[in-house]
Design an enzyme around this catalytic site. Structure first.
Site, PDB file in Angstrom:
ATOM      1  N   CYS A 164       0.800  -1.217   0.000  1.00  0.00           N
ATOM      2  CA  CYS A 164       0.000   0.000   0.000  1.00  0.00           C
ATOM      3  C   CYS A 164       0.835   1.270   0.000  1.00  0.00           C
ATOM      4  O   CYS A 164       0.320   2.359  -0.266  1.00  0.00           O
ATOM      5  CB  CYS A 164      -0.925   0.007   1.217  1.00  0.00           C
ATOM      6  SG  CYS A 164      -1.921  -1.481   1.348  1.00  0.00           S
ATOM      7  N   HIS A 303      -2.926   8.167   6.115  1.00  0.00           N
ATOM      8  CA  HIS A 303      -3.151   6.859   5.510  1.00  0.00           C
ATOM      9  C   HIS A 303      -4.601   6.453   5.774  1.00  0.00           C
ATOM     10  O   HIS A 303      -5.301   6.031   4.866  1.00  0.00           O
ATOM     11  CB  HIS A 303      -2.170   5.841   6.089  1.00  0.00           C
ATOM     12  CG  HIS A 303      -2.193   4.516   5.420  1.00  0.00           C
ATOM     13  ND1 HIS A 303      -2.179   4.371   4.057  1.00  0.00           N
ATOM     14  CD2 HIS A 303      -2.234   3.251   5.930  1.00  0.00           C
ATOM     15  CE1 HIS A 303      -2.211   3.082   3.746  1.00  0.00           C
ATOM     16  NE2 HIS A 303      -2.248   2.382   4.861  1.00  0.00           N
ATOM     17  N   GLU A 314      -1.797   5.334  13.650  1.00  0.00           N
ATOM     18  CA  GLU A 314      -1.369   6.542  12.942  1.00  0.00           C
ATOM     19  C   GLU A 314      -1.548   7.778  13.811  1.00  0.00           C
ATOM     20  O   GLU A 314      -0.715   8.688  13.790  1.00  0.00           O
ATOM     21  CB  GLU A 314      -2.136   6.692  11.634  1.00  0.00           C
ATOM     22  CG  GLU A 314      -1.616   7.831  10.775  1.00  0.00           C
ATOM     23  CD  GLU A 314      -2.198   7.856   9.368  1.00  0.00           C
ATOM     24  OE1 GLU A 314      -1.680   8.608   8.526  1.00  0.00           O
ATOM     25  OE2 GLU A 314      -3.177   7.125   9.111  1.00  0.00           O
ATOM     26  N   LYS A 336      -9.512   8.497   1.868  1.00  0.00           N
ATOM     27  CA  LYS A 336     -10.004   7.135   1.630  1.00  0.00           C
ATOM     28  C   LYS A 336     -11.465   6.986   2.027  1.00  0.00           C
ATOM     29  O   LYS A 336     -12.132   6.044   1.600  1.00  0.00           O
ATOM     30  CB  LYS A 336      -9.154   6.106   2.384  1.00  0.00           C
ATOM     31  CG  LYS A 336      -7.769   5.883   1.795  1.00  0.00           C
ATOM     32  CD  LYS A 336      -7.030   4.778   2.524  1.00  0.00           C
ATOM     33  CE  LYS A 336      -5.634   4.566   1.969  1.00  0.00           C
ATOM     34  NZ  LYS A 336      -4.710   5.669   2.286  1.00  0.00           N
ATOM     35  N   HIS A 341      -9.500   2.434  -0.640  1.00  0.00           N
ATOM     36  CA  HIS A 341      -8.071   2.151  -0.568  1.00  0.00           C
ATOM     37  C   HIS A 341      -7.620   1.540  -1.900  1.00  0.00           C
ATOM     38  O   HIS A 341      -7.891   0.380  -2.190  1.00  0.00           O
ATOM     39  CB  HIS A 341      -7.787   1.194   0.586  1.00  0.00           C
ATOM     40  CG  HIS A 341      -6.337   1.056   0.920  1.00  0.00           C
ATOM     41  ND1 HIS A 341      -5.320   1.539   0.111  1.00  0.00           N
ATOM     42  CD2 HIS A 341      -5.712   0.460   1.986  1.00  0.00           C
ATOM     43  CE1 HIS A 341      -4.163   1.256   0.655  1.00  0.00           C
ATOM     44  NE2 HIS A 341      -4.379   0.608   1.799  1.00  0.00           N
ATOM     45  N   PHE A 400       1.808  -3.491   4.038  1.00  0.00           N
ATOM     46  CA  PHE A 400       2.200  -4.787   4.575  1.00  0.00           C
ATOM     47  C   PHE A 400       3.714  -4.950   4.476  1.00  0.00           C
ATOM     48  O   PHE A 400       4.349  -4.468   3.548  1.00  0.00           O
ATOM     49  CB  PHE A 400       1.519  -5.916   3.800  1.00  0.00           C
ATOM     50  CG  PHE A 400       0.048  -6.069   4.085  1.00  0.00           C
ATOM     51  CD1 PHE A 400      -0.581  -5.373   5.098  1.00  0.00           C
ATOM     52  CD2 PHE A 400      -0.721  -6.931   3.320  1.00  0.00           C
ATOM     53  CE1 PHE A 400      -1.928  -5.523   5.362  1.00  0.00           C
ATOM     54  CE2 PHE A 400      -2.082  -7.097   3.563  1.00  0.00           C
ATOM     55  CZ  PHE A 400      -2.686  -6.390   4.587  1.00  0.00           C
TER      56      PHE A 400
END
Length: 412
Positions: A164, A303, A314, A336, A341, A400
């Site tokens: 991502c 994010h 975050e 988002k 996403h 990830f």
């Protein structure tokens, strides 16, 4: 070291397939999330996604042969690059030497729809029915390769694959190429097209996706009701140029790219570090390189995936990076909530949105933030966009493998 500017942008997104439509949708808090239309399967465990709509690749100068011989993710990239190059007005061979024009376009997964199709052929018909173009259509570097071929970009070609975080890392690495004198201009960004059974099955079985059947209550960053992200698709491409080249040709400037942080949690292959260690360091590095000073107006495009662990992590990371006082002064949002996403494309699209927020003096909203999580207690711009002029902005993406990326932009 050269200063670096954004001189052109292009996009294919769930909120529109051009920059003006995307920005208008963002400012007005439009939601691009809806019921899945691209998969006909009543037993699909996930009903909601953020799909690209009304995409016609022939409208973006893509030849019929390229359309037939490419995965849709690569076509998204070619379409976004076409827009970005036209927007910049950069002429290869006239303004920039092809050997000094680079490409840094990545994808988190690559041609997974091609993989799914050819696997079905294998299972039904055997190996001889696998397409000879299976590998070049599937691989994650082919979008960047085809953009380079299209624009005769003979300089560095760096297809980033960091899940991502791909789109933001791509722009950060493009910034470094120009800043260090290895290129004069770079076509950069990310692309993804993973709304398919294999991707949905994989993400769903690891409990990452929302199972909401209400599009208006599916992507819920920083809300106490959040329980997973909404799978999106699309592409974002930016043209970065050196200060010398941009000023020499009188280019339009969106923002200055002025900082980049790249770290790893070194903790877990899917979960973020519980103390926000790597994310905080990526932000700190980007802001330090950008010369951020306490008291400057800071916008953060978070994010903000709408997953339980990410959003509170975050929030903690922002506080660690800035300190409690500066964190509470920052104005933050997760777009988002509107476009879902987009995996490897999301960081590039969000950097485009961040640049437009700086240029236009408008902070995008976090829509559907009706029940704020007490552990997410910063200013996340709920519901509606806000007129507010930031001096500097950062865009975060985390992936990830513990990958963390942050790019800083300054208003011009």
């Amino acid at each position: 070291m050269s200063r670096v500017y954004i001189t052109g942008v292009g996009c294919i997104t769930p909120l529109g397939n051009d920059i003006n439509t995307l920005w208008d949708s963002i400012v007005n808090g439009k939601c691009g999330i809806d019921f899945i239309t691209k998969i006909d399967d009543p037993d699909l465990p996930v009903k909601i996604a953020a799909e690209v709509k009304d995409f016609h690749p022939e409208n973006y100068g893509i030849e019929k042969t390229m359309i037939r011989h490419n995965d849709i993710y690569a076509l998204y990239a070619l379409a976004a690059a076409y827009q970005a190059m036209n927007d910049s007005g950069l002429k290869v061979g006239e303004d920039v030497d092809p050997r000094r024009l680079g490409v840094a376009i990545g994808s988190g997964i690559g041609g997974i729809q091609t993989f799914e199709r050819e696997h079905a052929n294998l299972m039904q018909y055997g190996m001889r029915r696998i397409s000879p173009l299976f590998i070049p259509e599937m691989i994650s570097n082919i979008a960047g390769g085809n953009v380079a071929i299209t624009y005769n970009a003979q300089g560095p070609n760096l297809p980033v694959v960091t899940a991502c975080a791909t789109g933001t890392h791509s722009v950060g690495e493009a910034y470094r190429l120009i800043r260090e004198g290895r290129a004069d201009a770079v076509i950069t960004g990310g692309a993804e097209a993973s709304v398919c059974k294999m991707a949905i099955g994989g993400f769903n079985n690891m409990k990452a996706l929302t199972t909401s059947e209400d599009p208006m209550a599916a992507s819920l960053p920083f809300d106490s009701r959040r329980h997973g992200f909404v799978l999106g698709e699309g592409s974002g491409v930016l043209i970065l140029e050196s200060e010398e080249l941009a000023k020499k040709r009188g280019a339009k400037l969106y923002a200055e790219v002025c900082g980049y942080g790249n770290t790893c949690d070194a903790h877990h292959y899917t979960a973020p570090h519980p103390e926000g260690r790597g994310a905080a360091e990526a932000m700190r590095l980007a802001l330090e390189e950008a010369g951020f000073k306490a008291g400057e107006h800071l916008y953060i495009n978070a994010h903000g995936t709408g997953t339980p662990l990410n959003d509170k992590g975050e929030t903690l990371a922002i506080k660690k990076a800035l300190g409690e006082d500066e964190a509470r002064k920052a104005v933050i949002s997760s777009t988002k909530s509107m476009h879902g996403h987009m995996l490897g494309a999301t960081g590039a699209v969000e950097l485009i949105i961040t640049a437009l927020a700086l240029k236009n003096g408008i902070v995008p909203p976090t829509i559907h933030l009706d029940e704020p999580d007490p552990e997410c207690d910063l200013d996340y711009t709920p519901h509606t966009a806000r007129q507010w002029q930031a001096d500097i902005a950062i865009s975060n993406t985390f992936g990830f493998g513990g990958q963390n990326s942050c790019v800083a932009l300054r208003k011009i």
